[in-house]
Structures are given as C-alpha cells and as structure tokens.
Motif scaffolding. Sequence first.
Motif, PDB file in Angstrom:
ATOM      1  N   TYR A 257       0.868  -1.179   0.000  1.00 49.64           N
ATOM      2  CA  TYR A 257       0.000   0.000   0.000  1.00 49.64           C
ATOM      3  C   TYR A 257       0.909   1.236   0.000  1.00 49.64           C
ATOM      4  O   TYR A 257       1.266   1.753   1.063  1.00 49.64           O
ATOM      5  N   TYR A 260      -0.692   4.933   1.671  1.00 54.52           N
ATOM      6  CA  TYR A 260      -1.644   4.520   2.693  1.00 54.52           C
ATOM      7  C   TYR A 260      -1.853   5.616   3.740  1.00 54.52           C
ATOM      8  O   TYR A 260      -0.921   6.320   4.137  1.00 54.52           O
ATOM      9  N   LYS A 269      -8.146  -0.284   0.397  1.00 50.94           N
ATOM     10  CA  LYS A 269      -8.218  -1.740   0.421  1.00 50.94           C
ATOM     11  C   LYS A 269      -9.294  -2.276  -0.525  1.00 50.94           C
ATOM     12  O   LYS A 269      -9.209  -3.427  -0.969  1.00 50.94           O
ATOM     13  N   TYR A 346       2.554  -1.227   4.616  1.00 47.06           N
ATOM     14  CA  TYR A 346       1.780   0.015   4.643  1.00 47.06           C
ATOM     15  C   TYR A 346       2.764   1.196   4.635  1.00 47.06           C
ATOM     16  O   TYR A 346       3.531   1.380   5.586  1.00 47.06           O
TER      17      TYR A 346
END
Length: 760
Positions: A257, A260, A269, A346
């Motif tokens: 990600y 993020y 997501k 992330y």
Amino acid sequence: MRKRIKPLLFMIPCLMIAACSTTKHLPEGENLYVGATVKINPDSAGKVKGQKGLESTLEDKTRPIPNSAVLGIKYKLFFYNLAGEPTKEKGFRYWLRNKMGQPPVLGSEVKLKYNNDVLRSYLSTIGYLQADVTGDTVVKNKKVKAIYTAQTGTRYKINKVTFPKDSTGIAANVNGNSSKSLLKPGDFYDFETIKNERIRIDNDLKEAGYFYFSPDFLLIQADSTIGKGMVNLFVKVKDNTPEVSKKPYTINNITIYPNYSLRNDSSIKASEPILYKDFKILDPKNTFKLGVFDRLVFFNKGETYNRRDHNQSLNRMVNIGTFKFVKADFIPIDSFKNNQLDVNFYLTPLKKNSLSFQVTGTSKSNNFVGSEVKITQTTRNVFRGAEQLEVSASGGFETQIKGGQSKQGNSFSLTGQAKLSFPRFLIPFFKFNSTNAFIPRTNIMASYQILSRIDYSLNAIKGEFGYNWKESVFKEHTFNPISINYVKSNVKNDTVLTRNPALRTSLEPQYIIGLNYNFTYNDQVDNSRRNNIYLSGDLETAGNLAGLLTSKNDLGKKTLFGTALSQFIRLEGDVRNYYKVNKNVTWASRFNLGYGYTYGNSTSLPFVRQFFAGGSSDIRAFGARILGPGSYKVPDTLTFRDQGGDIKIMLNTELRFKLFSIFYGALFADAGNIWLRKEDPERPGAKFKLNSFMDEIAIGTGAGLRVDASFFVLRLDVAVPIRKPYLPEGKRWVINDLNFGSSTWRKENLIFNLGIGYPF
C-alpha cells in the motif's frame, strides 16, 4: 610576576571555602555521603585479572550516587547552599537552588545490604559464583564513605556445552549451528555471553523461517557441581514453547500500500490491485512507478521467511527518504498445514513539497563575524520513481571589526544550487542492483556562487554528476566521475597582486574539469563502543581527460573557450578518534593531511582548492587562513592576507568534559602548518622540506566552553600560541612569554573563537 600570582592567591581561598561549605547546612545528626570504595580480596594475595577496572565497575553500581564534583569541588551542592531556602517558587534564588544546585546526598540514604546484594549478584554473572560482599561505613568530619569488601573466590570456567540431540525440527537447527556458538569451553562463565548466545540462536532460527520464535523460549542451564572451578552448560528449547513457534514459515501473498493513510484505509483496500511480479500493489492514485518496489521489497512469493530480507526491506523503505511511516504486517494463513505468511507493507508518503529555513552564525579568530541564511525547497517523487529535487538559495556576509568599527569593508556571498537525486545507480548500458539495506543514489547537481571579498570577487559555476552509496552502516562512498567548475575572479585593487604575486595565478579565470572521490568510515553511530573512529579520504583530479581533448593556445596553455584548464591532483585525509574516558569525559583527536600536485597548465592549485591553516576549527591560536606557509609571515600591512598552500599537516587533541546540565568544558592543543611544494621568492621559508618541516610547526593551546543542546552546539574557545614558526630559529617557543596580566600581551596573543558545532 606579582600580577600572575594574585589571581592564584585569590582562587585558593575560594576553593577552600567552597569545599568546607558543603557540610555546613546538613540536617541535625546527618553526614554528607561522599562515595564508595570497593576492595577485592584485600586480606589475601589472590588478585584478580583487571582488578582496578573491576573495582571501578563495582563502585559505579553502588547507590546512592554522591554529589557531582569537578576537581574535588562539589559545585552543584555549593550552588544549592549558596541560594539558601527561596521564599517563592521563582526568581534567581529559586533557579540557582533547583536548576544549578543539587541537594546534599546524605549518609542515611546508604543501604549497605542492598548494595551488598547488587555487587554479589554482578560478580556471580561474570563467573564468581561463590563471591561474598560485606559493607561498612566510615565517618570523618561530617562526611561518610562506604567501604565494600568483596571476596571473589574462584572464577568459574566453561567445561562443556551440550546442545539438543534431536535430529528433527527446531532442535536440529539449534544443534546444526552449534559451531557458531559464543560459548566456548575454557572461557569464563559470563551471563552476558549467555544472553548473547540466546540472541544468536534466535537470529539463526529467524533466518530459517521460525518467525514466531523468541530468545525467551531457550533455556541454558548451568551445572557447577563438577568442582575444580568448572561449569557445564546445557542448551535446550523450553518444553512449554508454543507450537506456532516451532515451525518455519514461507511467504505467500505480498501486498503493498504505497499511498496509505488511516483516513482512506477502507477505500484503498477496496481498490483493484495491480499485479506486478510477486507483488499486489494497491495504489489507486498511481503515485509510484511499479519498478520502485523491486528495489524496496526483498521477499519473493514461496520462499522461506528470513530476518535479513525483513530488515533490508524496512531499512530501504525508511532510507529512501520518501515515506513518513513504514509498517510491515505479517499475517499467518489460517491453516495448520500451510505454515504460510501473508505480508502487507503500509507506506505513508511524506508531503510532496517542503520548505526548510536555516540560519547560522560564526565569529572567527581573525576578527570576522559572519552569518548565513539558507532556504531549501524539496520536491519528492518528482518522476514517480522516489526521486528528490532540492533547490536552495543561501546568502552570507562577513565584516572585519576592530575597536568596534568596521575597518576593512564588508564581504558577502550568494549561492544558488539545484540537486536532483535518483534512488538507484544510473549507469549507461548497465543495470546494477545493490542488495544491501541502503539505497544507492545518483546525483545531478548544479550551482552558482558569487563571493565578494575586500579586494577581489569570485564567480563560480559548478556542475556534477555522480553516485553516493553506503557499503555498510559505517562505510560510505561518493564518486563524481563528472565535475565541472568554472571560476572567474575580479581583483578590485591591482596592488593586491603586486604585493602577493603568487595570488595572480590562483585567481586567474579557469576551468576545473575532472573527477572526485570520497570514502568515509564513521562508527560513531554505535554508542556502545568506548572508542569511536572517523576516517575520511578525498581524491580529486582535474584536467586529465579534458587536457587530452583540448589544444594549446599561443602561450602554450591548454584552454577551453579561451579559458585555461587547471591540471592537478589533490589528496586529503582526515582521521579522528573519540575515546570515552567515562560517561562524562571524552578525549577527541584529529590528524589532517593534505597534498596537492600541479602539472601541465598549472603552477599552483586554484585558490578554491588550496589548503589553509588557522581559524576556529583549525589551529585556534592563529588567525583564520593567515598562518604560514612554512616560516613565512604575511605582513600586517597587507589588506588581503589569506595564505594558501599545496601541503598541509594538522594535529588537534581535545579533552571534553561535562560541567553541568548542557554546559561542557574543553582543554585543547592544536599543531600544524601549510607549505608550498616549490620555492616562492616573494614568500621566503614557504617551501616544504623534509628535514626541516617539523621546526615550522605552529602550536597553540587553550580552553573552551560549549553549550550542547543536542540539536544545537554553541562553542567559545580561548587560545594562545606557544610556538610561532615565523619567529627566528631558536626563538619559536614562546611558552615562557605567557603573561596574562599584560594587556599588550593579551591583545597580541589571546584569540577568541566563537563557532557553531564542535571543531571536529
């Protein structure tokens, strides 16, 4: 002579009063605790190895800690008593008592039994398994001292180490790596080594895929009943170790990600992932090129988990300078047979644009004060490949002040610079992928500087293309295969060239075209080391390839667009050592060596590449850039006094110690000089000669005060010369001429240096 003695006579009673006043205000029936002494085996001939060091270590472990002292004077307690009891919680007395002062450490605070147990426990951890410690106190003149006696007994050694015999599973891995064990038969039993052995085994297991294992699941048992001062050790995996920790895991899905944030968690997501090699990338805004993650993520789908890939992935994501937050989440697949982990990375980017503002100021030892303002605009992820563009503008000024007036006009500089950095090696026709934890960088830089001084001005245009990479956490390389620098000067006063003909060549318009390389070794990031080393080596060459591609003019010089090419080789080395005497005292030393060789077009190094001596971060007892070369002394009548050289030797040593709070002191000595490679008729004594250069070394010494607030260090040094190389031979040592009571001597010899940061 009397003037010198009077200050000393005044200081002696002051110190005596400060020493005596520490016990004057103690509570009724109390004594001042002055510290502990540990004696090891005092009633026997059985001395232990490193006894003094061990006694010192044990003394440091006793409590309480006595009041801080310098040269035996408990200055904090002195301030505390001097302030008295303030009537309100503010004002000077309150500040002096509570900020500068420290209440007395009382003898009633000493807990002998507690300290006995602490010392006995420590001796046990280093192999003295039968040690015994007893403590007592001695009171004299309202001062109490604790004395501890340690009977160590035999220091036990390792007889044998036994590892698990199981040939399957986790025990087999532990046994298979037993040859790397830190526990060696014949070594002393040491609890710290045992802890490190558990960590070593855990690291080996992590490399083999045991993601959920922990050092706490290992048990190392000791059997000291075999006698003869020997102990057997048994390594085993605890019986209650969770099953999840006993099996290796492989990597399943890798999801990234790259943009993020918690605010957009659900929408990110829910977006459609992009499949790229072994990765799933959820980046609905298409923030980064997919190839960026090849250089950031070291895991591959289906491979066994290992800590090395884990750490290198995280380190690269942090070091790339694009992400504010980095998190790796490992999720086991809900299946006992699969033993697989899904990995989610992330990554929260930093702001694309940021602006920084910096102000610095200095006061130099040649009566110059200066400041600089720098503004830097940083743009990240310029081409969606985690590139960075830094554009900066800076301006500074200097003015010479004497007697409160500016006598010699002002000097200023203006610099503009742009630097584009790519987080990879850009090498034509070759793709090079580094595999360590550090991101290599390719840098393209261009700058323009205007420097205006009292009698001349410089305009410099510079462009560089090169690489910067870290070999390890300690080793760093910078290599610029293309470096182009055009320097043009304008002499405002022709008499400067008449007075200093050697300056004429170095200030001529010229191209400096070549390459440069720097290697740096710096282990100061490891605070656990008692001795830290910094080493830097520089190599610069100019005019080699460019000299082959250009032709000579009518004067026999090789030129580019009608401007002469500089041709030289310049080497410089800088070695520094930082030795921690204790937690509050550091002995720092530096050795600096430089050498420049000119050939072809050039008879001297360009002014901007010459070596200089003197100044607030150099040889502090002499004015900035006016020391040397050799035994030559620049006349005081010259307006332009900067003296450059081809060779430099410098040695600095400095004892740094904490005074109180953020205030630190220093005692230092500096030595060195610069020289020319060739004779200069206008500067007699300037040439370097192997058989006489030691007699031309300048030496100065002094003391300093530093305000070290971690993020900012303000430094004040006071220095005096004790050896002047420009004096006649036999008269260069001037230590016997020190006379602080003479205003004339102080005016000629006392040098004040104000700077920001440590000198080295």
